[in-house]
Design a protein around this motif. Sequence first.
Motif, PDB file in Angstrom:
ATOM      1  N   GLY A   1       0.791  -1.190   0.000  1.00 50.97           N
ATOM      2  CA  GLY A   1       0.000   0.000   0.000  1.00 50.97           C
ATOM      3  C   GLY A   1       0.842   1.266   0.000  1.00 50.97           C
ATOM      4  N   TYR A   2       1.918   1.240   0.799  1.00 49.51           N
ATOM      5  CA  TYR A   2       2.755   2.442   0.864  1.00 49.51           C
ATOM      6  C   TYR A   2       3.537   2.634  -0.432  1.00 49.51           C
ATOM      7  N   LEU A   3       3.958   1.546  -1.077  1.00 51.74           N
ATOM      8  CA  LEU A   3       4.671   1.694  -2.353  1.00 51.74           C
ATOM      9  C   LEU A   3       3.782   2.330  -3.409  1.00 51.74           C
ATOM     10  N   LEU A   4       2.541   1.891  -3.487  1.00 48.61           N
ATOM     11  CA  LEU A   4       1.595   2.524  -4.405  1.00 48.61           C
ATOM     12  C   LEU A   4       1.361   3.973  -3.998  1.00 48.61           C
ATOM     13  N   GLY A   5       1.315   4.227  -2.696  1.00 48.38           N
ATOM     14  CA  GLY A   5       1.128   5.585  -2.193  1.00 48.38           C
ATOM     15  C   GLY A   5       2.250   6.521  -2.604  1.00 48.38           C
ATOM     16  N   PHE A   6       3.473   6.016  -2.654  1.00 51.72           N
ATOM     17  CA  PHE A   6       4.597   6.866  -3.086  1.00 51.72           C
ATOM     18  C   PHE A   6       4.410   7.314  -4.533  1.00 51.72           C
ATOM     19  N   VAL A   7       3.955   6.413  -5.393  1.00 56.20           N
ATOM     20  CA  VAL A   7       3.735   6.765  -6.797  1.00 56.20           C
ATOM     21  C   VAL A   7       2.573   7.748  -6.921  1.00 56.20           C
ATOM     22  N   LEU A   8       1.462   7.425  -6.261  1.00 58.70           N
ATOM     23  CA  LEU A   8       0.291   8.306  -6.333  1.00 58.70           C
ATOM     24  C   LEU A   8       0.564   9.645  -5.661  1.00 58.70           C
ATOM     25  N   GLY A   9       1.291   9.628  -4.552  1.00 57.40           N
ATOM     26  CA  GLY A   9       1.623  10.866  -3.846  1.00 57.40           C
ATOM     27  C   GLY A   9       2.507  11.777  -4.676  1.00 57.40           C
ATOM     28  N   THR A  10       3.447  11.199  -5.388  1.00 56.58           N
ATOM     29  CA  THR A  10       4.312  11.989  -6.259  1.00 56.58           C
ATOM     30  C   THR A  10       3.498  12.646  -7.372  1.00 56.58           C
ATOM     31  N   ALA A  11       2.585  11.889  -7.948  1.00 54.86           N
ATOM     32  CA  ALA A  11       1.740  12.448  -9.010  1.00 54.86           C
ATOM     33  C   ALA A  11       0.845  13.566  -8.462  1.00 54.86           C
ATOM     34  N   ALA A  12       0.261  13.355  -7.292  1.00 51.92           N
ATOM     35  CA  ALA A  12      -0.615  14.369  -6.700  1.00 51.92           C
ATOM     36  C   ALA A  12       0.180  15.614  -6.321  1.00 51.92           C
ATOM     37  N   GLY A  13       1.356  15.431  -5.747  1.00 52.08           N
ATOM     38  CA  GLY A  13       2.184  16.571  -5.368  1.00 52.08           C
ATOM     39  C   GLY A  13       2.665  17.360  -6.569  1.00 52.08           C
ATOM     40  N   ALA A  14       2.908  16.673  -7.673  1.00 52.73           N
ATOM     41  CA  ALA A  14       3.366  17.353  -8.881  1.00 52.73           C
ATOM     42  C   ALA A  14       2.294  18.278  -9.446  1.00 52.73           C
ATOM     43  N   LEU A  15       1.047  17.949  -9.198  1.00 51.91           N
ATOM     44  CA  LEU A  15      -0.035  18.813  -9.679  1.00 51.91           C
ATOM     45  C   LEU A  15      -0.100  20.125  -8.904  1.00 51.91           C
ATOM     46  N   VAL A  16       0.343  20.111  -7.644  1.00 52.61           N
ATOM     47  CA  VAL A  16       0.245  21.283  -6.780  1.00 52.61           C
ATOM     48  C   VAL A  16       1.561  22.053  -6.702  1.00 52.61           C
ATOM     49  N   ALA A  17       2.673  21.372  -6.912  1.00 51.66           N
ATOM     50  CA  ALA A  17       3.995  21.972  -6.719  1.00 51.66           C
ATOM     51  C   ALA A  17       4.205  23.174  -7.637  1.00 51.66           C
TER      52      ALA A  17
END
Length: 103
Positions: A1-17
């Motif tokens: 779950g956390y490994l998938l979260g790292f990928v999804l979190g990076t994508a979500a953060g890139a939208l806001v960064a």
Amino acid sequence: GYLLGFVLGTAAGALVAPRGTIATRRALAAGGLQLLVIYASGASWLAAWYSFARGASLPEALGAALLAGVAPFVAWDALKLLAALIAVRALVLARYLGVRRRR
């Protein structure tokens, strides 16, 4: 779950960064969003495992997942996020001052 979260979190953060500049509020929001997505993904996977493997009810499994998989890491991750923001701001300032001195 956390490994998938790292990928999804990076994508979500890139939208806001922020792009091209260092905007502290947007960078802090992007980092916070990344952590939120990582925690949500990991805790939900851990809760599903607790529910399946231990036969716990959903509220019990979610509570156990939050206590075991999120709570121990929140303070340290927040400190690391702030340290990263401070380091980036310091590097930008040092680069700016270095460029200004050469002229």
